[in-house]
Scaffold this motif. Structure first.
Motif, mmCIF file in Angstrom:
data_model
loop_
_atom_site.group_PDB
_atom_site.id
_atom_site.type_symbol
_atom_site.label_atom_id
_atom_site.label_comp_id
_atom_site.label_asym_id
_atom_site.label_seq_id
_atom_site.Cartn_x
_atom_site.Cartn_y
_atom_site.Cartn_z
ATOM 1 N N MET A 130 60.383 -64.456 -58.255
ATOM 2 C CA MET A 130 60.606 -63.124 -58.814
ATOM 3 C C MET A 130 59.428 -62.669 -59.657
ATOM 4 O O MET A 130 59.092 -61.473 -59.692
ATOM 5 N N LEU A 131 58.777 -63.620 -60.338
ATOM 6 C CA LEU A 131 57.609 -63.250 -61.142
ATOM 7 C C LEU A 131 56.536 -62.584 -60.286
ATOM 8 O O LEU A 131 55.831 -61.686 -60.746
ATOM 9 N N LYS A 132 56.413 -63.020 -59.041
ATOM 10 C CA LYS A 132 55.386 -62.476 -58.156
ATOM 11 C C LYS A 132 55.606 -60.997 -57.863
ATOM 12 O O LYS A 132 54.652 -60.247 -57.673
ATOM 13 N N VAL A 133 56.870 -60.585 -57.797
ATOM 14 C CA VAL A 133 57.144 -59.186 -57.460
ATOM 15 C C VAL A 133 57.442 -58.339 -58.695
ATOM 16 O O VAL A 133 57.311 -57.112 -58.654
ATOM 17 N N ALA A 134 57.857 -58.979 -59.805
ATOM 18 C CA ALA A 134 58.221 -58.226 -61.003
ATOM 19 C C ALA A 134 57.020 -57.861 -61.863
ATOM 20 O O ALA A 134 57.019 -56.828 -62.545
ATOM 21 N N ARG A 135 55.992 -58.696 -61.834
ATOM 22 C CA ARG A 135 54.825 -58.429 -62.687
ATOM 23 C C ARG A 135 53.968 -57.320 -62.094
ATOM 24 O O ARG A 135 53.777 -57.255 -60.877
ATOM 25 N N PRO A 136 53.419 -56.441 -62.952
ATOM 26 C CA PRO A 136 52.570 -55.356 -62.442
ATOM 27 C C PRO A 136 51.274 -55.902 -61.855
ATOM 28 O O PRO A 136 50.752 -56.928 -62.309
ATOM 29 N N LEU A 137 50.788 -55.225 -60.845
ATOM 30 C CA LEU A 137 49.500 -55.587 -60.263
ATOM 31 C C LEU A 137 48.383 -55.112 -61.183
ATOM 32 O O LEU A 137 48.391 -53.972 -61.654
ATOM 33 N N ASP A 138 47.428 -55.967 -61.448
ATOM 34 C CA ASP A 138 46.308 -55.592 -62.308
ATOM 35 C C ASP A 138 45.255 -54.823 -61.528
ATOM 36 O O ASP A 138 44.944 -55.152 -60.382
ATOM 37 N N ASP A 139 44.718 -53.802 -62.173
ATOM 38 C CA ASP A 139 43.577 -53.064 -61.638
ATOM 39 C C ASP A 139 42.313 -53.737 -62.174
ATOM 40 O O ASP A 139 41.970 -53.596 -63.345
ATOM 41 N N GLU A 140 41.653 -54.499 -61.316
ATOM 42 C CA GLU A 140 40.475 -55.244 -61.765
ATOM 43 C C GLU A 140 39.354 -54.315 -62.216
ATOM 44 O O GLU A 140 38.528 -54.684 -63.048
ATOM 45 N N ARG A 141 39.331 -53.091 -61.694
ATOM 46 C CA ARG A 141 38.311 -52.127 -62.138
ATOM 47 C C ARG A 141 38.524 -51.778 -63.611
ATOM 48 O O ARG A 141 37.553 -51.596 -64.354
ATOM 49 N N ALA A 142 39.784 -51.660 -64.021
ATOM 50 C CA ALA A 142 40.074 -51.334 -65.423
ATOM 51 C C ALA A 142 39.662 -52.479 -66.346
ATOM 52 O O ALA A 142 39.116 -52.251 -67.433
ATOM 53 N N TRP A 143 39.935 -53.714 -65.932
ATOM 54 C CA TRP A 143 39.501 -54.863 -66.722
ATOM 55 C C TRP A 143 37.975 -54.919 -66.814
ATOM 56 O O TRP A 143 37.423 -55.186 -67.896
ATOM 57 N N ALA A 144 37.290 -54.655 -65.707
ATOM 58 C CA ALA A 144 35.824 -54.694 -65.714
ATOM 59 C C ALA A 144 35.245 -53.577 -66.576
ATOM 60 O O ALA A 144 34.272 -53.788 -67.313
ATOM 61 N N ARG A 145 35.850 -52.391 -66.494
ATOM 62 C CA ARG A 145 35.370 -51.266 -67.311
ATOM 63 C C ARG A 145 35.513 -51.582 -68.794
ATOM 64 O O ARG A 145 34.623 -51.294 -69.593
ATOM 65 N N GLU A 146 36.657 -52.177 -69.156
ATOM 66 C CA GLU A 146 36.856 -52.525 -70.563
ATOM 67 C C GLU A 146 35.823 -53.552 -71.024
ATOM 68 O O GLU A 146 35.236 -53.420 -72.106
ATOM 69 N N ALA A 147 35.575 -54.572 -70.208
ATOM 70 C CA ALA A 147 34.598 -55.608 -70.573
ATOM 71 C C ALA A 147 33.208 -55.006 -70.734
ATOM 72 O O ALA A 147 32.478 -55.345 -71.685
ATOM 73 N N ASP A 148 32.828 -54.107 -69.827
ATOM 74 C CA ASP A 148 31.502 -53.470 -69.908
ATOM 75 C C ASP A 148 31.393 -52.610 -71.167
ATOM 76 O O ASP A 148 30.352 -52.599 -71.840
ATOM 77 N N THR A 149 32.454 -51.875 -71.478
ATOM 78 C CA THR A 149 32.443 -51.018 -72.666
ATOM 79 C C THR A 149 32.353 -51.846 -73.933
ATOM 80 O O THR A 149 31.643 -51.489 -74.883
ATOM 81 N N LEU A 150 33.060 -52.964 -73.965
ATOM 82 C CA LEU A 150 32.976 -53.854 -75.127
ATOM 83 C C LEU A 150 31.560 -54.387 -75.285
ATOM 84 O O LEU A 150 31.021 -54.423 -76.404
ATOM 85 N N ASP A 151 30.921 -54.780 -74.192
ATOM 86 C CA ASP A 151 29.539 -55.271 -74.266
ATOM 87 C C ASP A 151 28.618 -54.198 -74.860
ATOM 88 O O ASP A 151 27.767 -54.496 -75.706
ATOM 89 N N GLU A 152 28.793 -52.955 -74.433
ATOM 90 C CA GLU A 152 27.980 -51.852 -74.952
ATOM 91 C C GLU A 152 28.210 -51.674 -76.454
ATOM 92 O O GLU A 152 27.264 -51.455 -77.228
ATOM 93 N N HIS A 153 29.472 -51.756 -76.860
ATOM 94 C CA HIS A 153 29.799 -51.534 -78.265
ATOM 95 C C HIS A 153 29.253 -52.657 -79.138
ATOM 96 O O HIS A 153 28.722 -52.397 -80.232
ATOM 97 N N ILE A 154 29.361 -53.877 -78.672
ATOM 98 C CA ILE A 154 28.832 -55.006 -79.441
ATOM 99 C C ILE A 154 27.314 -54.898 -79.564
ATOM 100 O O ILE A 154 26.737 -55.156 -80.639
#
Length: 242
Positions: A208-232
């Motif tokens: 059930m965990l496989k179908v109940a958990r939301p699918l992650d948008d890897e682009r959103a995770w990558a965008r956040e990581a890139d933005t954090l790098d810029e800010h640091i």
């Protein structure tokens, strides 16, 4: 002594962040304790993982004192931030259902830990918000990637951009937590939910965990990581002598 207390309660394995003097801020030692907790998820008889905090905070976020001290050592700072992101993603994909028993303030990294859990129950006194922008930071452990699925894009943008906090009742109304209980009953309610899950067929729950958990948008995770790098990089440059 580890700042994370891990204990078995029936079929649930609990982790309690125990740094009340620092708002249960998530520094390297807390990360190590939570990693050790997740390492035990596969022990025989463990059916559920429960995360909570000591005192008036669930987790006030990443340890800014430790993070700021690492600005002079960019590789170490990057490793610190990536370790926190990896921890959140590991919790999000844990092989057992996860419950956040939100006993108090959940800000920044604390919100991200909450978002990584499958079920969140909040004490009535809890206060919840992203708050990165309120302290001149940007998220790095996934709140910008996870919030839209939790509360919808419009409310996610509002929480991220304004830095506001929500009461437990507001968070429940907006879908960020599933239930609000009186403070004194929080642990009992989390244990009750864990017990109910633990009584179910373990194989069915895992699938059930496989179908109940939301699918992650890897682009959103990558965008956040890139933005954090810029800010640091901006913060490091701002500290250099002119």
């Amino acid at each position: 002594m580890s700042p994370v207390v891990v204990e078995r309660r029936e079929s649930a394995l609990w982790a309690r962040i125990d740094r009340p003097e620092a708002g249960n801020a998530c520094g390297s030692e807390v990360m190590a304790g939570l990693e050790a907790w997740l390492d035990r998820a596969g022990e025989p008889g463990v059916g559920v993982l429960v995360l909570t905090g000591t005192g008036r905070s669930f987790c006030a976020g990443a340890d800014l004192t430790e993070g700021t001290s690492l600005l002079a050592d960019p590789p170490a700072l990057k490793a610190f931030l990536e370790r926190g992101r990896d921890l959140v993603r590991r919790l999000r994909s844990a092989g057992r259902p996860t419950i956040a028993a939100v006993n108090g303030a959940a800000y920044g990294g604390g919100l991200e830990l909450l978002l990584a859990c499958d079920i969140a129950v909040a004490a009535r006194s809890a206060r919840i918000g992203d708050r990165h922008v309120a302290v001149g930071q940007v998220p790095g452990w996934g709140s910008s990637a996870m919030l839209p699925a939790a509360v919808g894009p419009a409310l996610a943008r509002r929480l991220l951009i304004t830095g506001e906090t929500w009461t437990a009742d507001e968070a429940a109304h907006r879908g960020l937590v599933s239930e609000v209980v009186d403070d004194a009953g929080l642990a009992d309610r989390a244990a009750e939910i864990a017990r109910a899950i633990g009584a179910l067929d373990a194989t069915a729950v895992t699938r059930m965990l496989k179908v109940a958990r939301p699918l992650d948008d890897e682009r959103a995770w990558a965008r956040e990581a890139d933005t954090l790098d810029e800010h640091i990089a901006h913060q490091i440059n701002a500290r250099r002598p002119r």
